[in-house]
Design a protein around this motif. Structure first.
Motif, PDB file in Angstrom:
ATOM      1  N   ILE A 137      60.759 -15.210  74.524  1.00  0.00           N
ATOM      2  CA  ILE A 137      61.730 -16.262  74.218  1.00  0.00           C
ATOM      3  C   ILE A 137      61.024 -17.517  73.712  1.00  0.00           C
ATOM      4  CG2 ILE A 137      63.431 -17.834  75.230  1.00  0.00           C
ATOM      5  CD1 ILE A 137      64.191 -15.519  77.134  1.00  0.00           C
ATOM      6  N   SER A 138      59.927 -17.878  74.379  1.00  0.00           N
ATOM      7  CA  SER A 138      59.167 -19.069  73.991  1.00  0.00           C
ATOM      8  C   SER A 138      58.603 -18.928  72.582  1.00  0.00           C
ATOM      9  CB  SER A 138      58.033 -19.311  74.986  1.00  0.00           C
ATOM     10  OG  SER A 138      57.180 -20.334  74.553  1.00  0.00           O
ATOM     11  N   GLY A 139      58.041 -17.754  72.276  1.00  0.00           N
ATOM     12  CA  GLY A 139      57.476 -17.542  70.950  1.00  0.00           C
ATOM     13  C   GLY A 139      58.517 -17.669  69.857  1.00  0.00           C
ATOM     14  N   ILE A 140      59.699 -17.101  70.083  1.00  0.00           N
ATOM     15  CA  ILE A 140      60.782 -17.194  69.098  1.00  0.00           C
ATOM     16  C   ILE A 140      61.257 -18.642  68.959  1.00  0.00           C
ATOM     17  CG2 ILE A 140      63.161 -16.495  68.601  1.00  0.00           C
ATOM     18  CD1 ILE A 140      62.500 -13.828  70.026  1.00  0.00           C
ATOM     19  N   TYR A 141      61.365 -19.343  70.097  1.00  0.00           N
ATOM     20  CA  TYR A 141      61.813 -20.745  70.088  1.00  0.00           C
ATOM     21  C   TYR A 141      60.872 -21.627  69.260  1.00  0.00           C
ATOM     22  CZ  TYR A 141      62.557 -25.466  72.037  1.00  0.00           C
ATOM     23  OH  TYR A 141      62.762 -26.813  72.205  1.00  0.00           O
ATOM     24  N   LEU A 142      59.555 -21.453  69.460  1.00  0.00           N
ATOM     25  CA  LEU A 142      58.586 -22.310  68.779  1.00  0.00           C
ATOM     26  C   LEU A 142      58.508 -22.042  67.278  1.00  0.00           C
ATOM     27  CD1 LEU A 142      55.694 -22.414  71.417  1.00  0.00           C
ATOM     28  CD2 LEU A 142      57.171 -24.308  70.707  1.00  0.00           C
ATOM     29  N   ILE A 143      58.953 -20.868  66.846  1.00  0.00           N
ATOM     30  CA  ILE A 143      58.984 -20.579  65.404  1.00  0.00           C
ATOM     31  C   ILE A 143      59.846 -21.607  64.667  1.00  0.00           C
ATOM     32  CG2 ILE A 143      59.853 -18.939  63.675  1.00  0.00           C
ATOM     33  CD1 ILE A 143      58.974 -16.682  65.562  1.00  0.00           C
ATOM     34  N   PHE A 144      60.896 -22.078  65.330  1.00  0.00           N
ATOM     35  CA  PHE A 144      61.859 -22.982  64.689  1.00  0.00           C
ATOM     36  C   PHE A 144      61.609 -24.460  65.016  1.00  0.00           C
ATOM     37  CE2 PHE A 144      63.904 -18.860  65.346  1.00  0.00           C
ATOM     38  CZ  PHE A 144      64.304 -18.561  64.061  1.00  0.00           C
ATOM     39  N   MET A 145      60.527 -24.770  65.719  1.00  0.00           N
ATOM     40  CA  MET A 145      60.240 -26.144  66.111  1.00  0.00           C
ATOM     41  C   MET A 145      59.215 -26.796  65.180  1.00  0.00           C
ATOM     42  SD  MET A 145      62.078 -27.061  68.729  1.00  0.00           S
ATOM     43  CE  MET A 145      63.430 -26.140  67.976  1.00  0.00           C
ATOM     44  N   PRO A 146      59.335 -28.133  64.939  1.00  0.00           N
ATOM     45  CA  PRO A 146      58.359 -28.839  64.094  1.00  0.00           C
ATOM     46  C   PRO A 146      57.080 -29.148  64.869  1.00  0.00           C
ATOM     47  CG  PRO A 146      59.991 -30.377  64.915  1.00  0.00           C
ATOM     48  CD  PRO A 146      60.423 -29.034  65.401  1.00  0.00           C
ATOM     49  N   PHE A 147      55.961 -29.173  64.179  1.00  0.00           N
ATOM     50  CA  PHE A 147      54.669 -29.540  64.767  1.00  0.00           C
ATOM     51  C   PHE A 147      54.080 -30.692  63.964  1.00  0.00           C
ATOM     52  CE2 PHE A 147      55.195 -25.639  66.954  1.00  0.00           C
ATOM     53  CZ  PHE A 147      54.259 -25.584  67.982  1.00  0.00           C
ATOM     54  N   PRO A 148      53.277 -31.553  64.602  1.00  0.00           N
ATOM     55  CA  PRO A 148      52.667 -32.671  63.863  1.00  0.00           C
ATOM     56  C   PRO A 148      51.639 -32.179  62.850  1.00  0.00           C
ATOM     57  CG  PRO A 148      51.776 -32.540  66.083  1.00  0.00           C
ATOM     58  CD  PRO A 148      52.913 -31.568  66.030  1.00  0.00           C
ATOM     59  N   ALA A 149      51.394 -32.989  61.820  1.00  0.00           N
ATOM     60  CA  ALA A 149      50.365 -32.658  60.834  1.00  0.00           C
ATOM     61  C   ALA A 149      49.024 -32.581  61.535  1.00  0.00           C
ATOM     62  CB  ALA A 149      50.333 -33.716  59.740  1.00  0.00           C
ATOM     63  N   PHE A 150      48.231 -31.591  61.195  1.00  0.00           N
ATOM     64  CA  PHE A 150      46.948 -31.386  61.876  1.00  0.00           C
ATOM     65  C   PHE A 150      45.756 -31.730  61.009  1.00  0.00           C
ATOM     66  CE2 PHE A 150      47.962 -27.478  59.689  1.00  0.00           C
ATOM     67  CZ  PHE A 150      46.757 -27.033  59.189  1.00  0.00           C
ATOM     68  N   LYS A 151      45.907 -31.702  59.699  1.00  0.00           N
ATOM     69  CA  LYS A 151      44.756 -31.931  58.836  1.00  0.00           C
ATOM     70  C   LYS A 151      44.337 -33.392  58.781  1.00  0.00           C
ATOM     71  CE  LYS A 151      45.156 -27.876  55.900  1.00  0.00           C
ATOM     72  NZ  LYS A 151      45.254 -27.350  54.528  1.00  0.00           N
ATOM     73  N   SER A 152      45.188 -34.276  59.320  1.00  0.00           N
ATOM     74  CA  SER A 152      44.813 -35.693  59.348  1.00  0.00           C
ATOM     75  C   SER A 152      43.637 -35.931  60.269  1.00  0.00           C
ATOM     76  CB  SER A 152      46.000 -36.541  59.825  1.00  0.00           C
ATOM     77  OG  SER A 152      46.392 -36.155  61.124  1.00  0.00           O
ATOM     78  N   ASN A 153      43.296 -34.933  61.101  1.00  0.00           N
ATOM     79  CA  ASN A 153      42.173 -35.078  62.012  1.00  0.00           C
ATOM     80  C   ASN A 153      40.916 -34.367  61.510  1.00  0.00           C
ATOM     81  OD1 ASN A 153      43.444 -36.517  64.248  1.00  0.00           O
ATOM     82  ND2 ASN A 153      44.748 -34.723  64.364  1.00  0.00           N
ATOM     83  N   SER A 154      40.979 -33.781  60.328  1.00  0.00           N
ATOM     84  CA  SER A 154      39.811 -33.078  59.811  1.00  0.00           C
ATOM     85  C   SER A 154      38.727 -34.065  59.414  1.00  0.00           C
ATOM     86  CB  SER A 154      40.202 -32.204  58.625  1.00  0.00           C
ATOM     87  OG  SER A 154      40.706 -33.000  57.590  1.00  0.00           O
ATOM     88  N   LYS A 155      37.527 -33.534  59.277  1.00  0.00           N
ATOM     89  CA  LYS A 155      36.353 -34.381  59.100  1.00  0.00           C
ATOM     90  C   LYS A 155      36.454 -35.296  57.884  1.00  0.00           C
ATOM     91  CE  LYS A 155      31.324 -34.050  58.856  1.00  0.00           C
ATOM     92  NZ  LYS A 155      30.164 -33.133  58.883  1.00  0.00           N
ATOM     93  N   ASP A 156      36.998 -34.762  56.796  1.00  0.00           N
ATOM     94  CA  ASP A 156      37.013 -35.547  55.567  1.00  0.00           C
ATOM     95  C   ASP A 156      38.106 -36.597  55.536  1.00  0.00           C
ATOM     96  OD1 ASP A 156      38.930 -33.577  55.521  1.00  0.00           O
ATOM     97  OD2 ASP A 156      38.832 -33.286  53.347  1.00  0.00           O
ATOM     98  N   LYS A 157      38.986 -36.631  56.548  1.00  0.00           N
ATOM     99  CA  LYS A 157      40.078 -37.584  56.526  1.00  0.00           C
ATOM    100  C   LYS A 157      40.035 -38.582  57.686  1.00  0.00           C
ATOM    101  CE  LYS A 157      43.248 -34.900  53.730  1.00  0.00           C
ATOM    102  NZ  LYS A 157      44.651 -34.595  53.448  1.00  0.00           N
ATOM    103  N   VAL A 158      38.973 -38.548  58.455  1.00  0.00           N
ATOM    104  CA  VAL A 158      38.839 -39.534  59.520  1.00  0.00           C
ATOM    105  C   VAL A 158      38.476 -40.876  58.910  1.00  0.00           C
ATOM    106  CG1 VAL A 158      37.526 -40.205  61.552  1.00  0.00           C
ATOM    107  CG2 VAL A 158      38.196 -37.836  61.250  1.00  0.00           C
ATOM    108  N   ASP A 159      39.203 -41.895  59.289  1.00  0.00           N
ATOM    109  CA  ASP A 159      38.977 -43.232  58.747  1.00  0.00           C
ATOM    110  C   ASP A 159      37.613 -43.746  59.215  1.00  0.00           C
ATOM    111  OD1 ASP A 159      41.143 -46.071  58.371  1.00  0.00           O
ATOM    112  OD2 ASP A 159      38.976 -45.992  58.187  1.00  0.00           O
ATOM    113  N   SER A 160      36.710 -43.931  58.276  1.00  0.00           N
ATOM    114  CA  SER A 160      35.350 -44.315  58.632  1.00  0.00           C
ATOM    115  C   SER A 160      35.301 -45.702  59.273  1.00  0.00           C
ATOM    116  CB  SER A 160      34.452 -44.278  57.392  1.00  0.00           C
ATOM    117  OG  SER A 160      34.929 -45.167  56.395  1.00  0.00           O
TER     118      SER A 160
END
Length: 395
Positions: free
Chosen positions: A173-196
């Motif tokens: 049930i949880s797996g099906i529920y999370l398919i339809f839920m929004p998640f925050p952007a994750f690439k903003s934390n990648s190495k090339d986008k960290v604010d120096s």
């Protein structure tokens, strides 16, 4: 503005509510599993190590996948892998198959950890410590309820297998529920986008991975080891070392879980406001050491209940705080850096049951206490080192 990821976090927390039950479901069903697989209790306890093997295997790629393809697919995959484990264990009668299924559960655990912790930190950036510690609170609630659920199954002559099947249905049930839920952007934390500039303003000097980074990773091991010893051996300690009946010994897990729940609720309220994570990482193992020392010399039932509660309180939440502190020192690629701490925790899941089983077989059940006291001392020393480094590193 209302946080758009609250509903998403409910699904993630539901996973860890069930994971709290799964963490003690083997220890709580030792006798039934022993009969089902026609194996001694010692071999059944090694299924906990198999879970650790699966965690360790997956963590070498789960964190990188989380940073590359996102948190959502990683978490959903973990949910459905747990479904396979929970349905398979009671259905099968082959011990090798059970071992493989336990490895699958470990892989699922790693996927959940590598996706969920970064997702929660990104969903609640101003309350990241509280958000991650709440994971432990939810797990403690699940672990507290499971012994009562098992007692209900026994009293109503219902097969122990339903404790597995019901969790499997919830994971689906949880797996099906999370398919339809929004998640925050994750690439903003990648190495090339960290604010120096932000990075420079945060640190006085570059954090050292082989210094404080390694120390935090080792705390991932020691904090998990402190908890695993009690999850695995508490019922046996109650019956063989303290002299309690089997039913009463199993119920000690509930007192332990209640202490864990109280701890993480307190931490969720106090962290980032009145107390720092690193302070807790020093204080908790110290309390755990003193509690184990008391339990080693005094075995009266009231003292056992109190010390079990305190041990639950003082061994819970530290692992989650280690993950939070790791992301504070190393802000780039959270999925990858947190996976290193999880790898250490997985190593503890593998090694601690093996080491403790050897000590129990060679010397006696009391050696689990001695072993855990040594781990507690090491954990304090590591946390003190991280505190000293933090004062030098952060602005």
């Amino acid at each position: 503005m209302k946080n758009p990821y609250i509903k998403t976090s409910l699904g993630m927390y539901l996973n860890y509510f069930m994971l709290g039950m799964i963490n003690i479901i083997i220890a709580s069903n030792m006798s039934a599993l022993s009969d089902n697989y026609n194996q001694p209790v010692e071999k059944i306890s090694l299924l906990v190590s198999a879970i650790g093997i699966g965690k360790l295997i997956a963590l070498f790629f789960a964190g990188r996948l989380s940073d590359k393809i996102g948190r959502k697919p990683i978490i959903i995959t973990g949910s459905f892998l747990y479904l396979l484990f929970l349905v398979g264990i009671p259905l099968m009668s082959s011990y090798p198959v059970a071992f493989v299924l336990a490895i699958t559960a470990g892989i699922a655990n790693s996927l959940l950890d590598s996706g969920t912790y970064p997702a929660l930190i990104e969903s609640f950036p101003k309350k990241s410590s509280s958000a991650t510690v709440l994971v432990k609170a939810i797990m403690s609630i699940g672990a507290t309820l499971l012994p009562f659920i098992l007692a209900y199954l026994v009293s109503n002559d219902i097969s122990w297998g339903w404790s597995f099947y019901a969790l499997g249905i919830l994971f689906m049930i949880s797996g099906i529920y999370l398919i339809f839920m929004p998640f925050p952007a994750f690439k903003s934390n990648s190495k090339d986008k960290v604010d120096s500039e932000v990075y420079k303003n945060r640190f006085k000097e570059e954090p050292k991975f082989w210094g404080e980074g390694l120390a935090i990773i080792l705390i991932g091991f020691t904090s998990t080891a402190l908890f695993v010893v009690w999850q695995t051996w508490l019922p046996e300690l109650g019956s063989k070392f303290i002299g309690l009946s089997e039913n009463v010994s199993v119920k000690l897990l509930s007192y332990f879980s209640i202490g864990a729940l109280v701890s993480v609720l307190l931490l969720a309220a106090l962290l980032d406001k009145l107390i720092k994570p690193i302070t807790v990482m020093i204080l908790y193992p110290t309390i755990a050491f003193l509690s184990m020392l008391s339990l080693f010399f005094v075995q009266s039932y009231p003292i056992v209940i109190i010390m079990t509660f305190i041990l639950g309180l003082s061994t819970s939440g530290t692992f989650q705080l280690a993950i939070t502190v790791m992301t504070q020192f190393f802000v780039k690629n959270k999925g990858t850096t947190t996976s290193y701490v999880n790898i250490a925790g997985s190593a503890a899941f593998i090694l601690v049951p093996i080491i403790s089983s050897f000590l129990v077989g060679q010397i006696g059940i009391s050696m689990t206490l001695v072993f855990d006291m040594v781990i507690a001392c090491l954990s304090v020393l590591l946390a003190v080192f991280v505190l000293i480094r933090g004062k030098k590193v952060f602005q």
